[in-house]
Design a protein around this motif. Structure first.
Motif, short mmCIF file in Angstrom:
data_model
loop_
_atom_site.label_atom_id
_atom_site.label_comp_id
_atom_site.label_asym_id
_atom_site.label_seq_id
_atom_site.Cartn_x
_atom_site.Cartn_y
_atom_site.Cartn_z
N GLY A 277 21.76 32.94 27.98
CA GLY A 277 21.17 34.24 28.25
C GLY A 277 21.58 34.80 29.59
O GLY A 277 22.40 34.21 30.31
N ALA A 278 21.00 35.93 29.94
CA ALA A 278 21.35 36.61 31.19
C ALA A 278 20.22 37.51 31.61
O ALA A 278 19.36 37.89 30.81
CB ALA A 278 22.64 37.41 31.02
N ASP A 279 20.23 37.87 32.87
CA ASP A 279 19.27 38.82 33.43
C ASP A 279 20.00 40.09 33.84
O ASP A 279 21.16 40.05 34.28
CB ASP A 279 18.57 38.23 34.66
CG ASP A 279 17.76 36.99 34.32
OD1 ASP A 279 16.97 37.05 33.36
OD2 ASP A 279 17.94 35.96 35.01
N LEU A 280 19.31 41.21 33.70
CA LEU A 280 19.86 42.48 34.16
C LEU A 280 19.63 42.60 35.66
O LEU A 280 18.49 42.63 36.12
CB LEU A 280 19.18 43.64 33.42
CG LEU A 280 19.66 45.05 33.79
CD1 LEU A 280 21.12 45.24 33.44
CD2 LEU A 280 18.80 46.10 33.09
N VAL A 281 20.71 42.64 36.41
CA VAL A 281 20.62 42.77 37.87
C VAL A 281 20.41 44.23 38.25
O VAL A 281 19.55 44.56 39.08
CB VAL A 281 21.88 42.21 38.55
CG1 VAL A 281 21.83 42.41 40.06
CG2 VAL A 281 22.04 40.73 38.21
N ALA A 282 21.19 45.13 37.67
CA ALA A 282 21.09 46.57 37.97
C ALA A 282 21.75 47.36 36.86
O ALA A 282 22.76 46.93 36.30
CB ALA A 282 21.74 46.89 39.31
N ALA A 283 21.16 48.50 36.54
CA ALA A 283 21.70 49.36 35.48
C ALA A 283 22.18 50.68 36.05
O ALA A 283 21.61 51.21 37.01
CB ALA A 283 20.62 49.62 34.41
N ASP A 284 23.26 51.19 35.46
CA ASP A 284 23.79 52.52 35.79
C ASP A 284 24.03 52.67 37.29
O ASP A 284 23.53 53.58 37.93
CB ASP A 284 22.83 53.60 35.29
CG ASP A 284 23.52 54.94 35.10
OD1 ASP A 284 24.76 55.00 35.24
OD2 ASP A 284 22.82 55.93 34.81
N PHE A 291 29.78 47.70 44.51
CA PHE A 291 30.52 46.91 45.50
C PHE A 291 29.60 45.91 46.19
O PHE A 291 29.97 44.74 46.38
CB PHE A 291 31.17 47.84 46.53
CG PHE A 291 31.97 47.11 47.57
CD1 PHE A 291 33.19 46.53 47.26
CD2 PHE A 291 31.48 46.97 48.86
CE1 PHE A 291 33.92 45.84 48.21
CE2 PHE A 291 32.20 46.29 49.83
CZ PHE A 291 33.42 45.71 49.50
N GLU A 292 28.40 46.34 46.57
CA GLU A 292 27.48 45.43 47.25
C GLU A 292 27.01 44.32 46.31
O GLU A 292 26.80 43.18 46.74
CB GLU A 292 26.27 46.20 47.78
CG GLU A 292 26.60 47.17 48.92
CD GLU A 292 27.23 46.46 50.11
OE1 GLU A 292 26.85 45.31 50.40
OE2 GLU A 292 28.12 47.06 50.74
N SER A 321 35.96 50.81 41.14
CA SER A 321 36.94 51.41 42.05
C SER A 321 37.97 50.38 42.50
O SER A 321 37.82 49.18 42.28
CB SER A 321 36.22 51.97 43.27
OG SER A 321 35.65 50.89 44.02
N PRO A 322 39.02 50.83 43.18
CA PRO A 322 39.99 49.88 43.72
C PRO A 322 39.39 48.82 44.62
O PRO A 322 39.77 47.65 44.55
CB PRO A 322 40.96 50.79 44.48
CG PRO A 322 40.94 52.08 43.71
CD PRO A 322 39.50 52.23 43.29
N ARG A 323 38.42 49.18 45.46
CA ARG A 323 37.86 48.15 46.35
C ARG A 323 37.01 47.16 45.57
O ARG A 323 36.95 45.97 45.91
CB ARG A 323 37.09 48.77 47.51
CG ARG A 323 35.79 49.45 47.17
CD ARG A 323 35.02 49.76 48.43
NE ARG A 323 33.75 50.42 48.13
CZ ARG A 323 32.74 50.52 48.99
NH1 ARG A 323 32.84 49.99 50.20
NH2 ARG A 323 31.63 51.16 48.66
N VAL A 324 36.32 47.63 44.51
CA VAL A 324 35.57 46.71 43.66
C VAL A 324 36.53 45.76 42.95
O VAL A 324 36.31 44.54 42.90
CB VAL A 324 34.72 47.49 42.63
CG1 VAL A 324 34.16 46.54 41.56
CG2 VAL A 324 33.58 48.23 43.32
N LEU A 325 37.62 46.30 42.43
CA LEU A 325 38.61 45.48 41.74
C LEU A 325 39.23 44.46 42.69
O LEU A 325 39.41 43.29 42.34
CB LEU A 325 39.69 46.36 41.13
CG LEU A 325 39.25 47.22 39.93
CD1 LEU A 325 40.24 48.34 39.68
CD2 LEU A 325 39.10 46.35 38.69
#
Length: 394
Positions: A277-284, A291-292, A321-325
């Motif tokens: 299973g998994a937990d939702l950390v943040a949506a949308d 990035f954070e 984004s590029p920095r996220v990637l």
């Protein structure tokens, strides 16, 4: 306007196109949305992408004349590209805000060019179509530089650099074909209702391979196929790792499989639990929030393919984004980038590669190679991915 034998290219930029993408607003239509995007820290990108297109064009055909309109609707991009240009009087205000009427006025001012480049998204394409209809037989062929959040119409080049290459080649071989203009109702889109509408067609340079093509729907895909992909993703989760789920019906199915309230058109972050299973950390999330959430964490990015076009990055998922990637992928994609697509969607590409247009050409080149595509439960394949700017003009 006379070409002097080298051809005349017009340039119109919608400076607010794509403004809402990185901050999760699913579009940029309307003054209220644009103000909200800026308040969330969005940075305009249409001007930069237009500059990349005209720089590529003039490098390939230095004798071409570039004609544009004042300020952010063209002149600023020509200056940023460090290329010679001329201004056509249009009556457009010299500021960073433009309206549909401004776009139509700019197109009318450039009616005498051999080819008109416009930077924007599907909403901008609609405005250009309206202006072209008013010009009638005087209207030039046009070509879109993709800069919007959603780019579903077939009148856009694959990338800004590709737009420059296509424009340069058109001046030598001025053949044209018709391409469709489609758009979504953004208010319905933000509520998760995807309903593209055909508005008409524009005359564009021939060479379909270098154009993005109209987005193909996925309504004929059997639900069991998508559910099988979701089951396979759920089975592959690594405890403690975070997973970025991009927008789309297939990634939304992953959320359903895990019993999580993820979004259809947003970017969500989940974290796999030990024992399943998994937990939702943040949506949308916005680009900054994403990035954070991934910084310094083991993360896998899960994206779906746009049917008919093949785009994995740069269409509707600008939050990745590029920095996220860079943060997630490091020196290579490895198993940290997973793509989801049905066999039907891959077959619809006719052997063409998957495409990346993140906004950073170097990053897109680094991603080029092969990526794992999950196509069903216990089914996956290795498929080629390349930088959108290099597929046909690399």
């Amino acid at each position: 306007m006379t070409s002097g034998g080298n051809g005349v290219i017009g340039l119109v930029v919608n400076p607010v196109a794509g403004l809402g993408g990185s901050v999760g607003l699913k579009g940029s239509d309307g003054a209220d949305v644009q103000r909200a995007a800026l308040a969330k820290g969005a940075e305009p990108r249409a001007g930069r992408r237009a500059a990349q297109a005209v720089a590529t064009l003039l490098a390939r055909r230095p004798g071409a004349r570039l004609v544009t309109v004042a300020g952010a609707m063209g002149e600023d991009s020509a200056r940023a590209a460090a290329v010679p240009y001329e201004l056509a009087p249009s009556g457009v205000q010299d500021d960073d805000v433009s309206t549909a009427a401004d776009t139509r006025a700019a197109v009318a001012a450039l009616a005498g060019v051999d080819l008109l480049l416009f930077a924007g998204g599907d909403g901008t394409a609609r405005d250009v179509l309206d202006a072209v209809r008013e010009l009638g037989g005087q209207a030039p062929p046009v070509l879109g530089i993709p800069a919007g959040v959603k780019v579903y119409s077939g009148c856009f080049a694959l990338s800004p650099a590709t737009a420059g290459f296509v424009a340069a080649d058109f001046l030598a071989r001025p053949d044209s074909v018709e391409a469709e203009v489609v758009d979504l109702d953004e208010e319905r889109y933000r509520r998760g209702l995807v309903s593209p509408r055909l508005y008409g067609s524009l005359r564009v340079p021939a060479g379909r391979a270098a154009l993005s093509g109209r987005k193909a729907g996925s309504s004929d895909v059997a639900p069991a196929t998508v559910e099988g992909i979701a089951r396979e993703v759920a089975a592959r989760l690594r405890p403690g790792a975070r997973y970025v789920l991009g927008p789309g019906a297939t990634t939304a199915a992953v959320g359903r499989e895990l019993g999580l309230a993820t979004t259809l058109l947003g970017v969500d972050v989940i974290e796999a639990r030990a024992g399943g299973g998994a937990d939702l950390v943040a949506a949308d999330v916005t680009e900054g929030e994403l990035f954070e959430l991934v910084r310094g964490r083991e993360t896998v990015i899960v994206l779906s393919v746009i049917g008919g076009q093949g785009f994995v990055l740069g269409r509707g998922n600008q939050q990745v984004s590029p920095r996220v990637l860079d943060e997630v992928l490091g020196d290579g994609s490895g198993d940290r980038l997973v793509v989801l697509a049905t066999q039907q969607k891959l077959a619809g590409l006719g052997g063409r590669p998957l495409l990346a247009d993140s906004g950073d050409q170097e990053l897109d080149r680094k991603l080029a190679g092969h990526v794992r595509v999950i196509t069903g439960y216990r089914e996956s394949t290795i498929y080629r991915i390349c930088a959108a700017s290099e597929e046909f003009y690399g």
